[in-house]
Design a protein around this motif. Structure first.
Motif, PDB file in Angstrom:
ATOM      1  N   ASP A 195      -7.755   5.710  -4.879  1.00 54.68           N
ATOM      2  CA  ASP A 195      -8.035   6.797  -5.814  1.00 54.68           C
ATOM      3  C   ASP A 195      -8.952   6.220  -6.882  1.00 54.68           C
ATOM      4  O   ASP A 195      -8.578   5.276  -7.591  1.00 54.68           O
TER       5      ASP A 195
ATOM      6  N   GLU B 199     -10.743  10.447  -3.735  1.00 57.76           N
ATOM      7  CA  GLU B 199     -10.242   9.573  -2.674  1.00 57.76           C
ATOM      8  C   GLU B 199     -11.400   8.868  -1.973  1.00 57.76           C
ATOM      9  O   GLU B 199     -12.360   9.496  -1.542  1.00 57.76           O
TER      10      GLU B 199
ATOM     11  N   ARG C 182     -12.051   6.097   1.165  1.00 63.03           N
ATOM     12  CA  ARG C 182     -11.366   5.513   2.314  1.00 63.03           C
ATOM     13  C   ARG C 182     -12.191   4.368   2.905  1.00 63.03           C
ATOM     14  O   ARG C 182     -13.405   4.457   3.018  1.00 63.03           O
TER      15      ARG C 182
ATOM     16  N   GLY D  93      -5.773   3.201  -8.084  1.00 59.97           N
ATOM     17  CA  GLY D  93      -4.668   2.793  -7.232  1.00 59.97           C
ATOM     18  C   GLY D  93      -5.096   2.778  -5.786  1.00 59.97           C
ATOM     19  O   GLY D  93      -6.091   3.406  -5.404  1.00 59.97           O
TER      20      GLY D  93
ATOM     21  N   ARG E 210      -3.545   2.619  -1.518  1.00 58.55           N
ATOM     22  CA  ARG E 210      -2.445   2.773  -0.576  1.00 58.55           C
ATOM     23  C   ARG E 210      -2.993   2.496   0.818  1.00 58.55           C
ATOM     24  O   ARG E 210      -4.203   2.334   0.995  1.00 58.55           O
ATOM     25  N   LEU E 211      -2.108   2.433   1.781  1.00 61.47           N
ATOM     26  CA  LEU E 211      -2.509   2.143   3.152  1.00 61.47           C
ATOM     27  C   LEU E 211      -2.364   3.374   4.029  1.00 61.47           C
ATOM     28  O   LEU E 211      -1.542   4.255   3.768  1.00 61.47           O
ATOM     29  N   SER E 212      -3.171   3.410   5.068  1.00 60.30           N
ATOM     30  CA  SER E 212      -3.041   4.435   6.097  1.00 60.30           C
ATOM     31  C   SER E 212      -3.067   3.730   7.454  1.00 60.30           C
ATOM     32  O   SER E 212      -4.061   3.067   7.775  1.00 60.30           O
TER      33      SER E 212
ATOM     34  N   ALA F 214       0.953   4.552   6.141  1.00 57.86           N
ATOM     35  CA  ALA F 214       1.630   4.035   4.951  1.00 57.86           C
ATOM     36  C   ALA F 214       2.541   2.861   5.268  1.00 57.86           C
ATOM     37  O   ALA F 214       2.767   2.004   4.403  1.00 57.86           O
TER      38      ALA F 214
ATOM     39  N   TYR G 199      -7.894  -5.485  -4.559  1.00 57.52           N
ATOM     40  CA  TYR G 199      -7.414  -4.271  -3.913  1.00 57.52           C
ATOM     41  C   TYR G 199      -7.576  -4.275  -2.397  1.00 57.52           C
ATOM     42  O   TYR G 199      -6.855  -3.569  -1.699  1.00 57.52           O
TER      43      TYR G 199
ATOM     44  N   LEU H 221       1.721  -4.123   0.295  1.00 55.21           N
ATOM     45  CA  LEU H 221       1.915  -2.695   0.524  1.00 55.21           C
ATOM     46  C   LEU H 221       2.441  -2.391   1.925  1.00 55.21           C
ATOM     47  O   LEU H 221       2.798  -1.246   2.214  1.00 55.21           O
TER      48      LEU H 221
ATOM     49  N   ASN I 124       6.349  -6.820   2.508  1.00 53.41           N
ATOM     50  CA  ASN I 124       6.792  -6.811   1.113  1.00 53.41           C
ATOM     51  C   ASN I 124       8.224  -7.324   1.019  1.00 53.41           C
ATOM     52  O   ASN I 124       8.545  -8.166   0.163  1.00 53.41           O
TER      53      ASN I 124
ATOM     54  N   HIS J  97       1.582  -1.524  -8.715  1.00 55.90           N
ATOM     55  CA  HIS J  97       1.608  -1.245  -7.283  1.00 55.90           C
ATOM     56  C   HIS J  97       2.864  -1.768  -6.596  1.00 55.90           C
ATOM     57  O   HIS J  97       3.314  -1.189  -5.598  1.00 55.90           O
TER      58      HIS J  97
END
Length: 360
Positions: free
Chosen positions: A151, A165, A167, A181, A183-185, A187, A213, A221, A226, A264
């Motif tokens: 983001d 967004e 990607r 921020g 995130r993963l795809s 998730a 990042y 993530l 984790n 995060h």
């Protein structure tokens, strides 16, 4: 802070410490070049989100795991003999010209072929490691490629505070906005089982240096990884970058990287944060940020003088000092008075509390 120490995990006084280094690209390669001077029990866990260059092309055309960062880790750990260095050089070679092979690294093609032949990227990496005389082991974060989704603020002139967004690793790494921020795809991609096992058995876990990042955070993530990092009995060390990365972390202070980590990955605790004093404008603020994640700040000259590049010899010296355990690391201290250990270029320690009090 709980600095658990290698001795507690050793089977004997001469056992090499088991170290797992997480990251990708040039940052991980620098860390590995330093760590290989200290231990043979070394595992590199490499992010697999790359979607640019040769790796991105093979990923799009064949559905292959992106091999570029894995290739670089293998080359960083290649043996010193003529056979190993020759094969490492071949793996790093890129084809020129403007034909279909232009820009492809030989190692990416070989690793992709080995993965197809064996049916396993881990088996492919182990075979290549034998060929290159690798000291240690190289493993992927996941046996499936992942996508990084960010983001980003500031990309829409009509709405400068709106989040857009973005990607893909290549796009996030070069964004012209500010990353709010990531995130993963998907998730919750599956973590490589061998990498999870290595993290659980480690004496030391190393995070960074590298792109914040796109190379470092993705490891934290992946839910299974984790948990492995958070529950491991290993000491956790983060090596900060020497400069902010244009696009991805433009304008970040050293402490901003730790603040981002806390946002995060809430609850993650570190033991030591390593930083070069020339890259730290305000050691007091960085020490407080390190204390917020449970860590002690260790300042040491780790860069090549005059260049924004980590020096493997100096970084190895910093790792040795941290691994040995400094006296103040074993003495719980209130965060506001937690000592900062700084090493001069001559190697002599200068200890300072965040208030600036010197202890020679």
């Amino acid at each position: 802070m709980n600095l658990k120490g290698v001795a507690a995990r050793s089977d004997g006084p001469d056992r090499a410490p088991a170290v797992v280094a997480f990251g990708g690209g040039h940052g991980l390669a620098a860390s590995l070049a330093a760590l290989r001077q200290i231990t043979s029990a070394l595992t590199a866990v490499v992010t697999v989100g790359d979607d640019g260059g040769s790796s991105g092309r093979l990923r799009a055309e064949l559905g292959a795991l992106p091999m570029g960062d894995l290739r670089m880790a293998l080359a960083a750990l290649a043996g010193p003999d003529g056979w190993s260095t020759t094969w490492a050089d071949v793996f790093q070679h890129r084809f020129g010209g403007d034909g279909p092979l232009a820009g492809h690294a030989v190692g990416n093609l070989v690793l992709t072929a080995l993965a197809e032949r064996t049916g396993s990227p881990v088996a492919a990496l182990d075979l290549a490691a034998t060929l290159l005389g690798v000291r240690g082991r190289v493993l992927p974060l996941s046996t499936r490629g992942i996508d990084i989704v960010a983001d980003v603020v500031g990309l829409d002139p009509a709405a400068p505070t709106a989040e857009v967004e973005v990607r893909g690793q290549a796009a996030v790494a070069t964004t012209g906005g500010r990353v709010a921020g990531v995130r993963l795809s998907p998730a919750a991609p599956p973590a490589c089982p061998e990498a999870v096992t290595a993290a659980g058995a480690a004496d030391w876990i190393i995070l960074g240096p590298g792109s914040h990042y796109t190379s470092m955070l993705p490891h934290l993530l992946v839910p299974e990884m984790n948990r492995a990092i958070a529950t491991s009995r290993a000491n956790r060390v983060m090596v900060l970058n020497l400069t902010a990365q244009p696009g991805e972390t433009e304008g970040y202070t050293p402490q901003a990287h730790l603040h981002s980590l806390g946002r995060h990955v809430p609850g993650l605790r570190l033991d030591v944060v390593i930083a070069d004093p020339t890259a730290v404008p305000d050691p007091d603020l960085l020490a407080r940020a390190a204390a917020d994640v449970g860590a002690r700040l260790h300042l040491a000259p780790v860069r090549i003088p005059g260049a924004p590049v980590h020096d493997p010899v100096r970084l190895a010296a910093a790792f040795r000092a941290v691994f040995a355990g400094l006296p103040e690391a074993t003495c719980p201290t209130p965060a506001s008075r937690r000592p900062v250990t700084q090493y001069s270029s001559s190697g002599g320690p200068v200890r300072r509390t965040p208030s600036g009090e010197a202890k020679e």
